[in-house]
Design an enzyme around this catalytic site. Structure first.
Site, PDB file in Angstrom:
ATOM      1  N   LYS A  57       0.837  -1.208   0.000  1.00 44.95           N
ATOM      2  CA  LYS A  57       0.000   0.000   0.000  1.00 44.95           C
ATOM      3  C   LYS A  57       0.872   1.260   0.000  1.00 44.95           C
ATOM      4  O   LYS A  57       0.591   2.229  -0.712  1.00 44.95           O
ATOM      5  CB  LYS A  57      -0.938  -0.009   1.224  1.00 44.95           C
ATOM      6  CG  LYS A  57      -2.033  -1.080   1.132  1.00 44.95           C
ATOM      7  CD  LYS A  57      -2.793  -1.266   2.443  1.00 44.95           C
ATOM      8  CE  LYS A  57      -3.781  -2.436   2.331  1.00 44.95           C
ATOM      9  NZ  LYS A  57      -4.525  -2.706   3.574  1.00 44.95           N
ATOM     10  N   GLN A  79      -4.417  -1.459   9.887  1.00 45.34           N
ATOM     11  CA  GLN A  79      -4.349  -2.767   9.250  1.00 45.34           C
ATOM     12  C   GLN A  79      -4.930  -3.833  10.179  1.00 45.34           C
ATOM     13  O   GLN A  79      -4.568  -3.924  11.352  1.00 45.34           O
ATOM     14  CB  GLN A  79      -2.888  -3.097   8.877  1.00 45.34           C
ATOM     15  CG  GLN A  79      -2.722  -4.374   8.074  1.00 45.34           C
ATOM     16  CD  GLN A  79      -3.373  -4.329   6.679  1.00 45.34           C
ATOM     17  OE1 GLN A  79      -3.489  -3.268   6.062  1.00 45.34           O
ATOM     18  NE2 GLN A  79      -3.809  -5.470   6.186  1.00 45.34           N
ATOM     19  N   ASP A 139     -10.848   3.133   4.597  1.00 43.72           N
ATOM     20  CA  ASP A 139     -11.202   1.709   4.462  1.00 43.72           C
ATOM     21  C   ASP A 139     -12.714   1.524   4.360  1.00 43.72           C
ATOM     22  O   ASP A 139     -13.174   0.444   3.995  1.00 43.72           O
ATOM     23  CB  ASP A 139     -10.730   0.942   5.711  1.00 43.72           C
ATOM     24  CG  ASP A 139      -9.483   0.113   5.443  1.00 43.72           C
ATOM     25  OD1 ASP A 139      -9.317  -0.350   4.293  1.00 43.72           O
ATOM     26  OD2 ASP A 139      -8.699  -0.078   6.384  1.00 43.72           O
TER      27      ASP A 139
END
Ligand code: GUN
Length: 295
Positions: free
Chosen positions: A54, A98, A121
């Site tokens: 990412k 994460q 997200d």
């Protein structure tokens, strides 16, 4: 029939070029590149490699990224205070924590501590609620990536029967909502571990999306010839012939399905790169909204 391979890597490259142009325009307009902060707690090797991918993608698209690395022993208070500091930091447009966290029981609380305007997200209840209502929202990256790969590959979804296998909060459930939304207009069947006669639901589908987290979930006998298969699975399968000791496999019997499906996404190189592209898109969008919002 030999299935068309839906090359997520090259479709994502196209998309990343578009996003890089938007990031550059926003940078020029506002004097600052969009910025993403990634919180990584613990040393899970798969999470480490996702985060690195990412960050590299951000750099290539002209997005600043900052990593906050916490030890596996970091407690609830440490993670919450990191998230709250990022909420207040004007340099940060998007926040990504994460998952999984070393203590998965605190994940919900951590997600809810995040400013929904920075939740790139799309996991915060405000964004999920807005998505369900069809309002502008940050949409979770993997479901958005699945829809984008099908759209760019010109697979028709309007009126199509789409069966999704897996009801996770990150993939299957939000994907079922997005597919049934006005403008996408698929007819969705959402299957899960309690579904009776899974093959009955997959055989009736024009498109099957597999997000079960289990290799070999979908086999060639379970689809009708010509159906489109999207494989969201990423499984590390032991392989002694590789230096790493494993290879990546999806949730499908790819080799068997290739002879029956009309089109199929590979693993790696299918949905994964699209997911990362969607994160970049959400981050640029977060930056644009924050900088152009009325005070
Ligand atoms: N772990 C697996 N997929 C994801 C994702 O899309 N976002 C985050 N934050 N963690 C993940």
């Amino acid at each position: 029939m030999t299935a068309r391979i839906l090359d997520g890597k090259s479709l994502a490259a196209e998309l990343r070029a578009e996003i890089a142009a938007e990031a550059a325009a926003l940078h020029a307009e506002t004097g600052r590149a969009p910025g993403l902060a990634v919180v990584l707690a613990g040393e899970d090797p798969a999470s480490r490699s996702y985060v690195t991918a990412k960050e590299k993608a951000c750099a290539a698209a002209g997005i600043r990224s900052r990593e906050i690395t916490l030890p596996a022993s970091a407690g609830r208070a440490d993670i919450l205070s990191a998230v709250r500091a990022l909420n207040e930091d004007d340099e940060v447009d998007g926040i990504l924590v994460q998952l999984p966290l070393p203590d998965s029981s605190i994940e919900r609380e951590v997600i809810e501590a995040m400013d929904p305007a920075k939740d790139v997200d799309g996991f915060h209840p405000v964004n999920i609620g807005r998505m369900v209502l069809g309002l502008p929202a940050f949409v979770p990256c993997t479901p958005a990536g699945v829809i984008e790969i099908l759209r760019r590959a010109e697979i028709p979804l309007s009126g199509a029967a789409v069966t999704v296998i897996g009801r996770s909060q990150i993939v299957g459930r939000p994907l079922s909502v997005l597919l049934s939304q006005k403008g996408v207009d698929a007819t969705v069947t959402l299957c899960h571990t309690r579904t009776n006669d899974l093959a009955r639901h997959t055989r009736g589908a024009d498109v099957v999306v597999v997000a079960a987290g289990r290799p070999g979930t979908l086999t060639a006998d379970m689809i009708r010839p010509g159906a489109v298969v999207v494989d969201v699975g990423v499984n590390r399968v032991p392989d002694a012939s590789r230096a790493s000791g494993y290879r990546l496999a999806g949730d499908t019997d790819f080799d068997g399905l290739r002879d029956v499906a009309g089109a199929i996404t590979p693993v790696p190189g299918g949905v994964g790169p699209m997911t990362i592209a969607m994160l970049l898109r959400n981050t640029v969008e977060a930056a644009r909204r924050r900088r152009t919002a009325p005070a």
